[in-house]
Design a protein around this motif. Structure first.
Motif, short mmCIF file in Angstrom:
data_model
loop_
_atom_site.label_atom_id
_atom_site.label_comp_id
_atom_site.label_asym_id
_atom_site.label_seq_id
_atom_site.Cartn_x
_atom_site.Cartn_y
_atom_site.Cartn_z
N VAL A 104 0.90 -1.31 -0.02
CA VAL A 104 0.10 -0.01 -0.08
C VAL A 104 0.89 1.17 0.11
CG1 VAL A 104 -0.42 0.24 2.44
CG2 VAL A 104 -1.96 0.99 1.04
N ALA A 105 1.84 1.21 0.66
CA ALA A 105 2.90 2.42 0.63
C ALA A 105 3.56 2.84 -0.57
CB ALA A 105 3.89 2.02 1.83
N SER A 106 3.78 1.83 -1.51
CA SER A 106 4.42 2.11 -2.62
C SER A 106 3.52 2.65 -3.64
CB SER A 106 5.11 0.85 -2.92
OG SER A 106 3.93 -0.11 -3.60
N VAL A 107 2.36 2.12 -3.62
CA VAL A 107 1.36 2.67 -4.60
C VAL A 107 1.18 4.09 -4.31
CG1 VAL A 107 0.54 0.44 -5.52
CG2 VAL A 107 -0.80 1.71 -3.68
N TRP A 108 0.98 4.41 -2.95
CA TRP A 108 0.62 5.81 -2.42
C TRP A 108 1.78 6.72 -2.76
CZ3 TRP A 108 -2.72 9.22 -1.87
CH2 TRP A 108 -4.04 8.84 -1.26
N VAL A 109 2.98 6.31 -2.78
CA VAL A 109 4.14 7.30 -3.14
C VAL A 109 3.86 7.41 -4.74
CG1 VAL A 109 6.72 7.43 -3.51
CG2 VAL A 109 5.52 6.32 -1.34
N ARG A 110 3.78 6.41 -5.54
CA ARG A 110 3.89 6.69 -6.95
C ARG A 110 2.61 7.60 -7.17
NH1 ARG A 110 5.10 1.13 -7.20
NH2 ARG A 110 2.86 0.37 -7.31
N ALA A 111 1.64 7.35 -6.31
CA ALA A 111 0.28 8.42 -6.63
C ALA A 111 0.58 9.78 -6.18
CB ALA A 111 -0.79 7.89 -5.91
N ALA A 112 1.27 9.86 -4.91
CA ALA A 112 1.72 11.21 -4.76
C ALA A 112 2.66 12.11 -5.71
CB ALA A 112 2.60 11.16 -3.28
N PHE A 113 3.51 11.14 -6.40
CA PHE A 113 4.09 12.04 -7.29
C PHE A 113 3.68 12.29 -8.59
CE2 PHE A 113 8.22 10.39 -4.63
CZ PHE A 113 7.99 11.40 -3.85
N ASP A 114 2.99 11.12 -9.25
CA ASP A 114 2.47 10.96 -10.57
C ASP A 114 1.38 11.82 -10.62
OD1 ASP A 114 4.91 9.71 -11.03
OD2 ASP A 114 4.05 7.56 -11.26
N ASP A 115 0.15 11.41 -9.72
CA ASP A 115 -1.18 11.88 -9.94
C ASP A 115 -1.28 13.16 -9.10
OD1 ASP A 115 -1.79 9.61 -11.36
OD2 ASP A 115 -2.36 8.32 -9.54
N PHE A 116 -0.86 13.38 -8.01
CA PHE A 116 -1.25 14.57 -7.29
C PHE A 116 -0.05 15.48 -7.29
CE2 PHE A 116 -3.22 11.28 -4.93
CZ PHE A 116 -4.65 11.56 -5.11
N HIS A 117 1.08 15.24 -8.21
CA HIS A 117 2.17 16.19 -8.38
C HIS A 117 2.89 16.90 -7.22
CE1 HIS A 117 0.85 15.27 -12.50
NE2 HIS A 117 -0.34 15.84 -12.07
N ILE A 118 3.01 15.89 -6.21
CA ILE A 118 3.60 16.48 -4.87
C ILE A 118 5.19 16.10 -5.15
CG2 ILE A 118 3.92 15.91 -2.48
CD1 ILE A 118 0.70 14.87 -2.52
N ASP A 119 6.05 17.26 -4.61
CA ASP A 119 7.26 17.33 -4.98
C ASP A 119 8.02 16.46 -3.77
OD1 ASP A 119 7.29 18.62 -7.18
OD2 ASP A 119 7.24 20.50 -6.01
N ARG A 120 7.46 16.44 -2.46
CA ARG A 120 8.30 15.84 -1.32
C ARG A 120 7.33 15.29 -0.36
NH1 ARG A 120 13.33 16.75 0.45
NH2 ARG A 120 13.85 16.63 2.88
N LEU A 121 7.56 14.14 0.16
CA LEU A 121 7.03 13.48 1.31
C LEU A 121 7.79 13.48 2.45
CD1 LEU A 121 5.28 10.58 -0.64
CD2 LEU A 121 4.20 12.71 -0.09
N THR A 122 7.29 13.46 3.77
CA THR A 122 7.90 13.42 5.01
C THR A 122 7.21 12.32 5.70
OG1 THR A 122 8.55 15.64 4.85
CG2 THR A 122 8.36 14.62 7.15
N ALA A 123 7.73 11.54 6.40
CA ALA A 123 7.24 10.43 7.36
C ALA A 123 7.92 10.60 8.64
CB ALA A 123 7.29 9.23 6.91
N ILE A 124 7.18 10.74 9.81
CA ILE A 124 7.68 10.53 11.22
C ILE A 124 7.42 9.02 11.66
CG2 ILE A 124 7.57 12.58 11.51
CD1 ILE A 124 4.96 12.50 13.24
N VAL A 125 8.42 8.63 12.40
CA VAL A 125 8.40 7.19 12.89
C VAL A 125 8.88 7.06 14.27
CG1 VAL A 125 8.70 4.64 12.31
CG2 VAL A 125 8.56 6.12 10.44
N HIS A 126 8.24 6.61 15.32
CA HIS A 126 9.02 6.39 16.39
C HIS A 126 10.23 5.45 16.17
CE1 HIS A 126 9.57 5.12 20.67
NE2 HIS A 126 8.87 5.91 20.87
#
Length: 302
Positions: free
Chosen positions: A110-132
């Protein structure tokens, strides 16, 4: 505006009001929500408010946290997606699965398809993730996607590792894997080196571990060896000789795999010093070990 995202096993879509009861099974689960800054929802009303907030975000931005459905059964099993965090100035990327669906590779799917969608479909330049830092499963997923660690920080009151991925970091048809460059002159690597040389071995271990969590091979194995060296000398300071020997032996097995100079660290003299330490500690009667080795930096020719 994209309405769904599909994989071989999953369907993702925006939350609907009827999803509240199903979503509470994971939003209200203390184990699933253990590494979430807000903790678990304590009532169905709280989940209802959360879903309403996701729906408002979807209307405003065209993306949000979406519900994850088992493709075969149509059953809700988690959530994943993107949130605009205005107070931090970034778009936050996250994923979460109900406990029965852990360990099946679904988070990576699920994470990999969201990354592709973020860059290809929503044209977002940068993603941030916070993890414990203890959320190793999520960290491994981010590593597969090529996210790079930026720093440790306190985000929304939670001790966090901040990861990021830019659209230009990789091809969207791959898992965005990218080799990591180790720069010992700055960041946690430099701070760890300073702590190690001052005898603050536990602190050195902590700094290097934050980098190790995001590293790929062969840097990952090398960093693990250095972390074990620092942990070994910390145990020695506390009089735990058995722990010191065990950690030094394990570190030597990892460091010996690398060339004489690796990522700017002189490996050969370090391994020699470890062998001298092991000889001193394993001798009966035990002899005094040599001084703690210094990690030697060697300039790498470009």
């Amino acid at each position: 505006m994209r309405a769904t995202i599909e994989t071989s096993r999953l369907i993702l879509r925006p939350f609907e009001s009827d999803d509240v009861d199903a979503a509470f099974t994971w939003f209200g689960n203390p184990i699933v929500m253990r590494f979430t800054p807000t903790g678990p929802d304590t009532s169905i009303e709280q989940t209802k408010a959360r879903v309403a907030k996701y729906q408002e975000h979807q209307t405003a931005h065209g993306f949000s946290k979406w519900i994850i459905l088992d493709r075969r059964l149509g059953r809700p099993i988690g959530d994943s997606g993107l949130l605009m965090l205005q107070e931090y100035g970034w778009i936050d990327f996250g994923f979460r699965l109900a406990q029965p669906y852990w360990g099946k590779g679904l988070a990576t799917e699920v994470a990999s398809v969201w990354v592709r969608a973020a860059f290809d479909d929503f044209h977002i330049d940068r993603l941030t993730a916070i993890v414990h830092p203890e959320n190793l499963a999520s960290i491994r997923v981010l590593e597969k996607l090529g996210f790079l660690t930026e720093r440790r920080d306190t985000i929304m009151g939670m001790n966090s590792i901040v990861f990021s991925l830019s659209a230009k970091d990789g091809e969207t048809d791959s898992y965005f894997r990218r080799r990591m460059s180790l720069d010992w002159t700055q960041g946690d690597l430099h701070e760890g080196l300073r702590c190690f040389h001052s005898g603050a071995f536990f602190e050195a271990h902590e700094h290097w571990e934050s980098v190790w969590l995001a590293a790929q091979e062969p840097e990952r194995t090398f960093l693990q060896g250095l972390i074990q060296v620092a942990a070994a000398f910390h145990h020695f300071q506390r009089g735990n000789y058995a722990g010191t020997i065990s950690l030094l032996r394990s570190a030597l097995g990892r460091l010996d795999r690398h060339p004489a100079v690796f990522t700017g660290i002189a490996v050969t003299p370090l391994c020699t010093a470890i062998r001298l330490w092991l000889e001193a500690l394993e001798t009966i009667p035990r002899t005094s070990p040599p001084p703690v080795p210094q990690l030697q930096l060697v300039a790498i020719e470009s």
